[in-house]
Enzyme design. Structure first.
Site, PDB file in Angstrom:
ATOM      1  N   CYS A  20     -50.319  -3.922 -26.286  1.00  0.00           N
ATOM      2  CA  CYS A  20     -49.039  -3.485 -26.837  1.00  0.00           C
ATOM      3  C   CYS A  20     -48.401  -2.451 -25.908  1.00  0.00           C
ATOM      4  O   CYS A  20     -49.013  -1.994 -24.946  1.00  0.00           O
ATOM      5  CB  CYS A  20     -49.236  -2.890 -28.226  1.00  0.00           C
ATOM      6  SG  CYS A  20     -49.674  -4.099 -29.505  1.00  0.00           S
ATOM      7  N   HIS A  32     -44.580   0.266 -30.152  1.00  0.00           N
ATOM      8  CA  HIS A  32     -44.833   1.139 -31.297  1.00  0.00           C
ATOM      9  C   HIS A  32     -45.193   2.553 -30.850  1.00  0.00           C
ATOM     10  O   HIS A  32     -45.439   2.816 -29.666  1.00  0.00           O
ATOM     11  CB  HIS A  32     -45.968   0.567 -32.153  1.00  0.00           C
ATOM     12  CG  HIS A  32     -47.279   0.458 -31.433  1.00  0.00           C
ATOM     13  ND1 HIS A  32     -48.153   1.517 -31.287  1.00  0.00           N
ATOM     14  CD2 HIS A  32     -47.871  -0.594 -30.798  1.00  0.00           C
ATOM     15  CE1 HIS A  32     -49.221   1.128 -30.611  1.00  0.00           C
ATOM     16  NE2 HIS A  32     -49.076  -0.149 -30.292  1.00  0.00           N
TER      17      HIS A  32
END
Length: 277
Positions: A214, A201
């Site tokens: 992440c 992301h």
């Protein structure tokens, strides 16, 4: 009176010599004990071993644009950093020949394991870099920020199974603690045994592993919306990957809401976080 003037002149002269000691006025270096590790020259990326570079101390008046003009994106990519995280007091890697590293990528032009896949994503933790492959050939690549020590991004083979263009963190907030941390253009590739989801992301890119697991990609559009800078967003890496991997060319209309997907691209995470030297 003459003696007083002579004495005063000698004092001024001596003071001037002391104040102009070159070694005392040259540019300082980053503090080697800085826990923030803002000296990016200490981070070792194997692909840079054969590329000549030097440390560049960032002074109060310096920006990537003022130092490198239109070549600033090249130097930013070289350091795996975004413009917002280049600040006075830190040291970055400066290629000796900036022109020669335009288009720099540590990812191989061909990746045999991806040959049988229409779309295949490789994340190299040791290089802090992501490569997008089509039938084994590199389509494009970009710097990334993976999980920090103790929160390492899991390695192995995974598959994209969800998208969420307007995703936000359920656990972490922005620096001013006023909103949940934005995770624009989110692509989920793994759910751990503890039910923790791992996404690729948009995020800030500080030039080193920085997340809780992440994988973050630079996106100045997100930074402009949240922080008001940069005024003219140019680097939109997370948006580029999102459109390529899970965009409307391959899937139905994207409403911006969370949506599970089938037959998403394979994601392979390899290596280990870079060494600090």
């Amino acid at each position: 009176m003459f003696r007083k003037l002579l004495f005063f002149s000698l004092v001024v002269l001596v003071a001037g010599v002391v104040c102009y000691k070159p070694s005392a006025t040259s540019d300082p270096g980053a503090n080697p004990d800085d826990p923030a590790r803002e000296d990016l020259t200490k981070i070792h990326y194997p692909s840079l071993d054969k590329i000549p570079w030097r440390g560049r101390f960032i002074r109060p008046q310096d920006t990537l644009e003022s130092l490198y003009g239109n070549d600033w994106p090249t130097v930013a990519r070289f350091n795996r950093i975004d413009r917002r995280h280049v600040y006075p007091g830190m040291t970055i890697k400066e290629p000796l020949d900036v022109a020669s590293v335009k288009g720099y990528t540590p990812m191989p032009a061909k990746y045999p394991p991806a040959k049988g896949h229409r779309k295949y994503i490789v994340i190299d933790l040791g290089e802090q870099w992501l490569g997008a492959y089509e039938f084994g050939k590199l389509k494009f690549s970009m710097p990334a920020a993976s999980g920090t020590k103790g929160h390492e991004t899991p390695t192995g083979l995974f598959r994209v199974d969800a998208r969420h263009r307007n995703h936000t963190s359920s656990l972490y907030k922005t620096e001013d603690d006023t909103a949940q941390y934005p995770m624009d253009n989110a692509i989920r590739f793994h759910i751990g045994p503890d039910n923790v989801s791992y996404w690729i992301h948009a995020r800030d890119l500080p030039g080193k592993p920085a997340s809780h697991g992440c994988v973050g990609l630079a996106d100045e559009g997100m930074q402009n919306r949240v922080y008001g800078i940069p005024e003219e967003p140019l680097v939109l890496d997370s948006e580029k990957l999102y459109e390529w991997a899970v965009g409307e060319n391959d899937y139905e209309d994207d409403t911006g809401e969370a949506e599970e997907l089938e037959d998403g691209p394979v994601v392979e995470v390899i290596g280990a976080n870079p060494e600090y030297r």
